[in-house]
Design a protein around this motif. Structure first.
Motif, mmCIF file in Angstrom:
data_model
loop_
_atom_site.group_PDB
_atom_site.id
_atom_site.type_symbol
_atom_site.label_atom_id
_atom_site.label_comp_id
_atom_site.label_asym_id
_atom_site.label_seq_id
_atom_site.Cartn_x
_atom_site.Cartn_y
_atom_site.Cartn_z
ATOM 1 N N VAL A 163 0.866 -1.004 -0.455
ATOM 2 C CA VAL A 163 -0.142 -0.012 0.275
ATOM 3 C C VAL A 163 1.328 1.211 0.258
ATOM 4 N N ARG A 164 1.915 1.032 0.812
ATOM 5 C CA ARG A 164 3.217 2.471 0.798
ATOM 6 C C ARG A 164 3.159 2.193 -0.621
ATOM 7 N N ALA A 165 3.792 1.693 -1.144
ATOM 8 C CA ALA A 165 4.641 1.850 -2.000
ATOM 9 C C ALA A 165 3.802 2.090 -3.512
ATOM 10 N N ALA A 166 2.500 1.563 -3.904
ATOM 11 C CA ALA A 166 1.503 1.726 -4.271
ATOM 12 C C ALA A 166 1.080 3.696 -4.561
ATOM 13 N N THR A 167 0.920 3.924 -2.775
ATOM 14 C CA THR A 167 0.863 5.309 -2.839
ATOM 15 C C THR A 167 1.857 6.239 -3.703
ATOM 16 N N ALA A 168 2.688 5.932 -3.352
ATOM 17 C CA ALA A 168 3.991 6.225 -3.928
ATOM 18 C C ALA A 168 4.159 6.560 -5.104
ATOM 19 N N GLY A 169 3.248 5.371 -5.543
ATOM 20 C CA GLY A 169 3.814 5.678 -7.081
ATOM 21 C C GLY A 169 4.695 3.930 -7.319
ATOM 22 N N ARG A 170 4.818 3.270 -7.227
ATOM 23 C CA ARG A 170 5.422 2.309 -7.615
ATOM 24 C C ARG A 170 5.322 1.309 -7.850
ATOM 25 N N HIS A 171 5.279 0.027 -8.762
ATOM 26 C CA HIS A 171 5.344 -0.369 -8.939
ATOM 27 C C HIS A 171 5.426 -1.995 -8.590
ATOM 28 N N LEU A 172 4.247 -3.068 -8.399
ATOM 29 C CA LEU A 172 4.307 -3.986 -7.206
ATOM 30 C C LEU A 172 5.163 -5.732 -8.493
ATOM 31 N N LEU A 173 5.804 -5.754 -7.224
ATOM 32 C CA LEU A 173 5.866 -7.095 -7.812
ATOM 33 C C LEU A 173 5.496 -8.718 -6.663
ATOM 34 N N LEU A 174 4.883 -8.825 -6.175
ATOM 35 C CA LEU A 174 4.609 -9.314 -4.340
ATOM 36 C C LEU A 174 3.929 -10.883 -4.830
ATOM 37 N N ASP A 175 4.616 -11.076 -3.498
ATOM 38 C CA ASP A 175 3.993 -12.946 -3.622
ATOM 39 C C ASP A 175 3.271 -13.230 -3.014
ATOM 40 N N LYS A 176 2.729 -14.427 -3.269
ATOM 41 C CA LYS A 176 1.848 -15.512 -2.484
ATOM 42 C C LYS A 176 1.319 -15.920 -0.867
ATOM 43 N N PRO A 177 0.511 -15.439 -0.597
ATOM 44 C CA PRO A 177 -1.110 -14.700 -1.123
ATOM 45 C C PRO A 177 -0.441 -13.148 -0.500
ATOM 46 N N LEU A 178 -1.690 -12.568 -1.612
ATOM 47 C CA LEU A 178 -1.179 -11.609 -1.179
ATOM 48 C C LEU A 178 -1.651 -10.461 0.293
ATOM 49 N N ALA A 179 -2.501 -11.541 1.087
ATOM 50 C CA ALA A 179 -2.842 -10.538 2.412
ATOM 51 C C ALA A 179 -2.893 -11.621 3.021
ATOM 52 N N LEU A 180 -3.690 -11.821 4.014
ATOM 53 C CA LEU A 180 -4.083 -12.524 4.894
ATOM 54 C C LEU A 180 -5.679 -12.522 5.608
ATOM 55 N N THR A 181 -6.497 -11.374 5.156
ATOM 56 C CA THR A 181 -7.661 -11.390 4.967
ATOM 57 C C THR A 181 -8.224 -10.694 3.936
ATOM 58 N N VAL A 182 -9.059 -10.234 3.384
ATOM 59 C CA VAL A 182 -9.595 -9.346 2.300
ATOM 60 C C VAL A 182 -9.828 -8.217 2.816
ATOM 61 N N ALA A 183 -9.811 -7.759 3.764
ATOM 62 C CA ALA A 183 -9.649 -5.651 4.156
ATOM 63 C C ALA A 183 -8.067 -5.737 3.288
ATOM 64 N N ASP A 184 -7.183 -6.468 4.049
ATOM 65 C CA ASP A 184 -6.173 -5.652 3.722
ATOM 66 C C ASP A 184 -5.806 -6.385 1.956
ATOM 67 N N ALA A 185 -6.314 -6.974 1.452
ATOM 68 C CA ALA A 185 -5.925 -7.471 -0.315
ATOM 69 C C ALA A 185 -7.453 -6.328 -0.760
ATOM 70 N N ASP A 186 -8.123 -5.925 0.151
ATOM 71 C CA ASP A 186 -8.586 -4.511 -0.905
ATOM 72 C C ASP A 186 -8.312 -3.559 -0.680
ATOM 73 N N ARG A 187 -7.046 -2.927 0.514
ATOM 74 C CA ARG A 187 -6.130 -1.653 0.630
ATOM 75 C C ARG A 187 -5.308 -1.600 -0.662
ATOM 76 N N VAL A 188 -4.966 -2.912 -0.882
ATOM 77 C CA VAL A 188 -3.680 -3.237 -1.701
ATOM 78 C C VAL A 188 -3.914 -2.736 -2.948
ATOM 79 N N VAL A 189 -5.185 -3.619 -3.586
ATOM 80 C CA VAL A 189 -5.989 -3.079 -4.924
ATOM 81 C C VAL A 189 -6.383 -2.039 -4.885
ATOM 82 N N ASP A 190 -6.847 -1.617 -3.879
ATOM 83 C CA ASP A 190 -7.340 0.102 -3.869
ATOM 84 C C ASP A 190 -6.331 1.556 -4.180
#
Length: 301
Positions: free
Chosen positions: A79-106
């Protein structure tokens, strides 16, 4: 050249993310951050790059982030990186909750950054080709997935991982299974789950259109029972997913290639982007509820 910062210092960060970033001809390896400064310094020295003691400082120094950290830690950094305009190469699972996954997507969508989530098999050429042809053929009624790992044996680099010990095979290797099943059978609409011995969890999934699948997972199988099997059954007969060519660092190099292509083209429709990562998290969270509460869980359409 695209500047990448690596977040994480464990075995996976060093041998997969770091090795692939270091070897890639179109990557400028900007540096390493880790929760343990000593490990960050050692890994940075190995690859001849700076070690950072501040997350935001490394974000500032790069164009894209590669994250190899526990999923809850990853979500906050993403979330911090995306908000700063950085592209994302992430690992699985994206998060441990749907709420956190939604934050990353948003955050990714608001910033318009490119994103790729690394499910190893999806970046191995033989597996990717199999999934494409099998999905195109259609007519599949059911699938069976078995992933029995044994990471708690002496010498395993993953056995001491706190998040793997707490969340088990469902969250560690469940994402790999779902990443192979969903492209062929489609979105999961309903989940049932049951526990077995030695950390086993069994899932029964109903997909849009009526197809079903079963998934059996553990990280604590007896060494003699370690196995991997993914099979589809349907009108075209029986098809087995290949084992996957090449090691994890080679596959991660393909993921880098694909993220660079997204960055260069300006497209934001990668088949394993953070939206797909969020879809996988939603199934895992539903399965967690199903196993704890002993009931079938419907996923929102």
């Amino acid at each position: 050249m695209v500047r990448f910062g690596l977040f994480g210092t464990g075995h996976w960060a060093a041998e997969t993310h770091g090795a692939a970033l270091h070897a890639h001809p179109e990557v400028a390896f900007a540096g390493v951050w880790g929760r343990d400064p000593r490990k960050a310094a050692a890994l940075a020295e190995r690859y001849g790059v700076p070690a950072f003691d501040d997350v935001d400082a490394l974000v500032e120094a790069c164009d894209a982030v590669a994250v190899a950290l526990p999923p809850d830690v990853q979500a906050d950094i993403a979330v911090r990186a995306a908000t700063a305009g950085r592209h994302l190469l992430l690992d699985k699972p994206l998060a441990l909750t749907v709420a956190d996954a939604d934050r990353v997507v948003d955050a990714a969508q608001a910033a318009g950054v490119a994103s790729v989530v690394f499910f190893t098999g999806r970046y191995q050429p033989d597996v990717a080709a199999f999934l494409a042809s099998t999905a195109a053929a259609g007519g599949w009624h059911t699938a069976k997935a078995i992933r029995f790992g044994s990471i708690f044996q002496p010498g395993s680099p993953y056995g001491a991982s706190p998040w793997r010990r707490e969340h088990g095979g469902l969250w560690d290797i469940g994402p790999h299974a779902l990443s192979l099943i969903l492209p062929v059978l489609g979105r999961v609409a309903r989940v049932a789950a049951m526990d077995g011995p030695r950390g086993l969890v069994h899932l029964l999934l109903t997909h849009d259109g009526g197809a079903t699948s079963t998934v059996s997972l553990t990280l604590d199988a007896p060494p003699e029972a370690v196995s991997r099997e993914f099979v589809f059954y349907g009108e075209n007969g029986v098809e087995t997913v290949p084992a996957g060519e090449g090691d994890s660092a080679t596959a991660f190099g393909v993921a880098i290639d694909q993220l660079l292509e997204e960055i260069g083209s300006g497209t934001r429709d990668h088949r394993c982007d953070v939206r797909f990562g969020r879809e996988v998290v939603a199934v895992l969270a539903a399965a967690e509820t199903a196993r704890v509460e002993g009931r079938t869980v419907d996923l929102p359409s």
